[in-house]
Each structure stands twice: as C-alpha cells, then as structure tokens.
Design a protein around this motif. Structure first.
Motif, PDB file in Angstrom:
ATOM      1  N   SER A 231     -21.039  50.030 -32.129  1.00  0.00           N
ATOM      2  CA  SER A 231     -21.007  48.591 -32.406  1.00  0.00           C
ATOM      3  C   SER A 231     -19.755  48.275 -33.222  1.00  0.00           C
ATOM      4  O   SER A 231     -19.687  48.624 -34.404  1.00  0.00           O
ATOM      5  CB  SER A 231     -22.257  48.161 -33.181  1.00  0.00           C
ATOM      6  N   PRO A 232     -18.739  47.647 -32.630  1.00  0.00           N
ATOM      7  CA  PRO A 232     -17.485  47.399 -33.356  1.00  0.00           C
ATOM      8  C   PRO A 232     -17.683  46.656 -34.673  1.00  0.00           C
ATOM      9  O   PRO A 232     -16.968  46.906 -35.651  1.00  0.00           O
ATOM     10  CB  PRO A 232     -16.669  46.571 -32.364  1.00  0.00           C
ATOM     11  N   GLU A 233     -18.673  45.760 -34.717  1.00  0.00           N
ATOM     12  CA  GLU A 233     -18.859  44.957 -35.928  1.00  0.00           C
ATOM     13  C   GLU A 233     -19.380  45.769 -37.109  1.00  0.00           C
ATOM     14  O   GLU A 233     -19.320  45.309 -38.260  1.00  0.00           O
ATOM     15  CB  GLU A 233     -19.808  43.779 -35.649  1.00  0.00           C
ATOM     16  N   ARG A 234     -19.850  47.001 -36.854  1.00  0.00           N
ATOM     17  CA  ARG A 234     -20.339  47.829 -37.954  1.00  0.00           C
ATOM     18  C   ARG A 234     -19.212  48.617 -38.624  1.00  0.00           C
ATOM     19  O   ARG A 234     -19.372  49.094 -39.750  1.00  0.00           O
ATOM     20  CB  ARG A 234     -21.419  48.804 -37.444  1.00  0.00           C
ATOM     21  N   GLY A 235     -18.100  48.819 -37.916  1.00  0.00           N
ATOM     22  CA  GLY A 235     -16.933  49.443 -38.522  1.00  0.00           C
ATOM     23  C   GLY A 235     -17.022  50.937 -38.740  1.00  0.00           C
ATOM     24  O   GLY A 235     -16.262  51.497 -39.538  1.00  0.00           O
ATOM     25  N   PHE A 236     -17.909  51.623 -38.028  1.00  0.00           N
ATOM     26  CA  PHE A 236     -18.060  53.059 -38.217  1.00  0.00           C
ATOM     27  C   PHE A 236     -17.019  53.879 -37.453  1.00  0.00           C
ATOM     28  O   PHE A 236     -16.757  55.029 -37.815  1.00  0.00           O
ATOM     29  CB  PHE A 236     -19.456  53.521 -37.753  1.00  0.00           C
ATOM     30  N   SER A 237     -16.480  53.337 -36.395  1.00  0.00           N
ATOM     31  CA  SER A 237     -15.667  54.129 -35.483  1.00  0.00           C
ATOM     32  C   SER A 237     -14.214  53.677 -35.453  1.00  0.00           C
ATOM     33  O   SER A 237     -13.926  52.468 -35.418  1.00  0.00           O
ATOM     34  CB  SER A 237     -16.235  54.057 -34.064  1.00  0.00           C
ATOM     35  N   PHE A 238     -13.317  54.652 -35.414  1.00  0.00           N
ATOM     36  CA  PHE A 238     -11.891  54.341 -35.260  1.00  0.00           C
ATOM     37  C   PHE A 238     -11.547  53.994 -33.815  1.00  0.00           C
ATOM     38  O   PHE A 238     -10.414  53.614 -33.519  1.00  0.00           O
ATOM     39  CB  PHE A 238     -11.026  55.512 -35.729  1.00  0.00           C
ATOM     40  N   ARG A 239     -12.504  54.091 -32.915  1.00  0.00           N
ATOM     41  CA  ARG A 239     -12.235  53.798 -31.503  1.00  0.00           C
ATOM     42  C   ARG A 239     -12.259  52.302 -31.198  1.00  0.00           C
ATOM     43  O   ARG A 239     -11.827  51.883 -30.125  1.00  0.00           O
ATOM     44  CB  ARG A 239     -13.258  54.514 -30.611  1.00  0.00           C
ATOM     45  N   PHE A 240     -12.818  51.499 -32.107  1.00  0.00           N
ATOM     46  CA  PHE A 240     -12.969  50.070 -31.844  1.00  0.00           C
ATOM     47  C   PHE A 240     -12.355  49.248 -32.978  1.00  0.00           C
ATOM     48  O   PHE A 240     -12.430  49.641 -34.146  1.00  0.00           O
ATOM     49  CB  PHE A 240     -14.450  49.691 -31.727  1.00  0.00           C
ATOM     50  N   GLU A 241     -11.788  48.120 -32.630  1.00  0.00           N
ATOM     51  CA  GLU A 241     -11.317  47.159 -33.630  1.00  0.00           C
ATOM     52  C   GLU A 241     -12.531  46.452 -34.223  1.00  0.00           C
ATOM     53  O   GLU A 241     -13.393  45.937 -33.504  1.00  0.00           O
ATOM     54  CB  GLU A 241     -10.401  46.135 -32.969  1.00  0.00           C
ATOM     55  N   GLY A 242     -12.614  46.429 -35.548  1.00  0.00           N
ATOM     56  CA  GLY A 242     -13.724  45.751 -36.201  1.00  0.00           C
ATOM     57  C   GLY A 242     -13.523  45.730 -37.693  1.00  0.00           C
ATOM     58  O   GLY A 242     -12.625  46.380 -38.230  1.00  0.00           O
ATOM     59  N   PRO A 243     -14.360  44.979 -38.409  1.00  0.00           N
ATOM     60  CA  PRO A 243     -14.263  44.956 -39.864  1.00  0.00           C
ATOM     61  C   PRO A 243     -14.573  46.333 -40.433  1.00  0.00           C
ATOM     62  O   PRO A 243     -15.432  47.054 -39.916  1.00  0.00           O
ATOM     63  CB  PRO A 243     -15.322  43.923 -40.276  1.00  0.00           C
ATOM     64  N   LEU A 244     -13.880  46.711 -41.497  1.00  0.00           N
ATOM     65  CA  LEU A 244     -14.061  48.037 -42.085  1.00  0.00           C
ATOM     66  C   LEU A 244     -15.265  47.983 -43.026  1.00  0.00           C
ATOM     67  O   LEU A 244     -15.132  47.864 -44.240  1.00  0.00           O
ATOM     68  CB  LEU A 244     -12.793  48.451 -42.830  1.00  0.00           C
ATOM     69  N   ASP A 245     -16.452  48.089 -42.422  1.00  0.00           N
ATOM     70  CA  ASP A 245     -17.691  47.934 -43.177  1.00  0.00           C
ATOM     71  C   ASP A 245     -18.318  49.293 -43.495  1.00  0.00           C
ATOM     72  O   ASP A 245     -18.294  49.785 -44.601  1.00  0.00           O
ATOM     73  CB  ASP A 245     -18.664  47.047 -42.388  1.00  0.00           C
ATOM     74  N   MET A 246     -18.940  49.916 -42.492  1.00  0.00           N
ATOM     75  CA  MET A 246     -19.531  51.263 -42.558  1.00  0.00           C
ATOM     76  C   MET A 246     -20.808  51.355 -43.383  1.00  0.00           C
ATOM     77  O   MET A 246     -21.321  52.457 -43.604  1.00  0.00           O
ATOM     78  CB  MET A 246     -18.548  52.316 -43.090  1.00  0.00           C
ATOM     79  N   ARG A 247     -21.378  50.254 -43.819  1.00  0.00           N
ATOM     80  CA  ARG A 247     -22.645  50.338 -44.545  1.00  0.00           C
ATOM     81  C   ARG A 247     -23.795  50.573 -43.573  1.00  0.00           C
ATOM     82  O   ARG A 247     -23.907  49.881 -42.563  1.00  0.00           O
ATOM     83  CB  ARG A 247     -22.891  49.054 -45.331  1.00  0.00           C
TER      84      ARG A 247
END
Length: 302
Positions: A105-121
C-alpha cells in the motif's frame, strides 16, 4: 484502495506446532489478514477460542469479516497480551513479518518500491511518522538507528545526507525522497538488493518500537501460557530471531547456583522444541518467505 492479498508464511507448520488441545484458548498476536487465525479455528472444537491482537486499524477492520463466535480481536500491540490472566492460554503465536497489504500500500510508506508518504507506522493513528521524526532528529540519532536496527555500515553518511537535505529546506518526506538520499550516500551495493533496504528496515523497526515490543511480548507469553502451552514465533530478520533464540535459550537452559554447587538446578519454565525454515516449494511460491525462521517452545510445569 482495494485490500491486497497476503500469503501466510509457514501456515501449516505454525498451526500444527501451536495447537495441541482442540478445546484450548489460543492467541494470534499478529492477526494481519487472519491466515493463521482461520487455520487455528479450523483445528479447534466448538469450545475452543482464539483471541487476536493487531495494532493496524486496517487489520482490525478486516477481522470483522470473520464471523465466528469463537473469535475476538483487540486493537492493540501484541505486548498487551500481558493484560491476560496468568496461565490462561494454551498457545501464543507471533508472526513478526510486515503483511503484504502494508508493504504493497503506497500510502503506508513501508516500501521503497512505491512513491508515498514516509510513514511506516503499524498504527497510523498513533505516534510520529518516520518523516516527522527525521524532521527533528540529529545526525547522531539517525545514524544510531540506521546502524543498530539496519546493520547498515553507511549509517553515518546516510544520516548526514538526510540532515543536509533538511537543512537545505527540502526535508525527506516521501519514500522516493529517502531512496534518493540513500542512493547518493551508499557507495557500494549488495548484489540484488536496493541500497535503501537496510535503512527502510531500520526506520520501520525504530518508529514502531518493534524490538522493545517483542521483548515485552515474549515475557508476557511466558506468564500467560499454561503448562504444556506452546510459544510459536516466526521472525524475518536476524535482529528479531536473535531475540527469540536468546529468550528461549535463557528460559530453557539449566542454571546452577555456583554458591550452592550441590543444590539441584533451578526449574526451567520452557523446553525448546526446534527451529523450522520454509520449504523450497514455499519459497518458490512466495519469495517473501525466504528469510523466515520459526522457533517453537513449550511451557513446562515448575
């Protein structure tokens, strides 16, 4: 966004090791999308029970689809199983991997494979995001996190690059921002691995206090398990597996008080039952299983 599928790692092996009493009460400390829970329920009698924990609100929402009176879930970290009564459950399962819906899920920010907010919570409703923390942390603090939780030898250059970018008025706010900074700071790369892999791992572990939660959950599991109850833990990187291995060893190894050499050894609360790795067939079908290590222990009467 449509929910993304998750393939449960070591499904049969974990549940077979865990469930020894079809009338028992079992804890799935990381519900995810319910793969382990559903398999546990399939092995239980009508009197059996499964209590699940998950700190991700999306996982808790997905659990609403599981309409089984033997099942309940708590929106909580697995360390909160310490709130259960002592010796009240027959098995505790902890699957420490990040779920595919989180990673993909790009919006979760866990993966460097997708553009998304740097969240990771894991729980986006609580605490600062990775981007929030990077906006205020010092070079020393960032370097220590990346070194200690990512085992990254270029931790200091990466930390300096993150702070330099922040000081220039362009703080790291997205996954691609971080990937670009790391790529400029890491001079050599491991074959087949994105240079940002270790940094992403480190920041995720830190922001979610994953290792501290694991320490607390293992101690809690020992308290809430009944004699004969099983502890099953699936780890996906060496830092987690080292903690699990040492915990089981520390509670399964005979200790003798050297001041009283003729006294009997102290009673041991755990018996180690082994270590399991995924089969080649499972790895071929699900490459994310490659790094998984499952350890099993049984609580003994003391």
């Amino acid at each position: 966004m449509t929910d993304l599928a998750h393939t449960t790692v070591l499904l049969e092996e974990a549940v077979d090791a865990l469930v020894t009493n079809p009338l028992g009460v079992y804890v799935d400390g990381t519900f995810g999308r319910g793969g382990h829970t559903r398999r546990i329920l399939a092995k239980l009698a009508p009197e059996g029970r499964v209590l699940a924990f998950d700190q991700d609100p999306q996982a808790v929402a997905a659990a609403a689809e599981l309409s089984d009176p033997r099942f309940s879930i708590r929106h909580a970290n697995f360390s909160d199983l310490a709130q259960l009564p002592p010796e009240s459950v027959d098995g505790v399962l902890l699957d420490l991997g990040v779920s595919s819906p989180q990673i993909d899920s790009p919006e979760r920010g866990f993966s460097f494979r997708f553009e998304g907010p740097l969240d990771m919570r894991m729980d986006p409703t609580r605490g600062p995001s990775v981007a929030d923390w990077l906006a205020v942390a010092s070079v020393r603090e960032i370097a220590e996190v990346i070194r200690d939780y990512g085992e990254e030898r270029f931790a200091l250059p990466i930390a300096k690059a993150i702070v330099a970018r922040r000081d220039s008025g362009q703080p790291v706010r997205t996954t691609t921002d971080l990937v670009g900074v790391v790529a400029g700071a890491v001079k050599t790369r491991e074959a087949g691995q994105n240079p940002a892999t270790r940094t992403f791992q480190a920041l995720r572990i830190f922001i979610n206090r994953e290792l501290e939660s694991l320490d607390a959950a293992l101690a809690a599991a020992l308290k809430v398990l009944r004699p004969g109850g099983r502890l099953v833990v699936i780890a996906f990187h060496s830092l987690e597996d080292r903690i699990v291995k040492r915990f089981i060893a520390a509670h399964a190894r005979e200790t003798v008080d050297r001041r009283l050499p003729f006294a009997p050894p102290k009673a041991l609360p755990l018996k180690a039952l082994g270590r399991v790795r995924p089969s080649e067939a499972e790895i071929q079908a699900n490459p994310r299983a490659r790094s998984a290590v499952m350890r099993v222990a049984e609580k003994v009467a003391t």
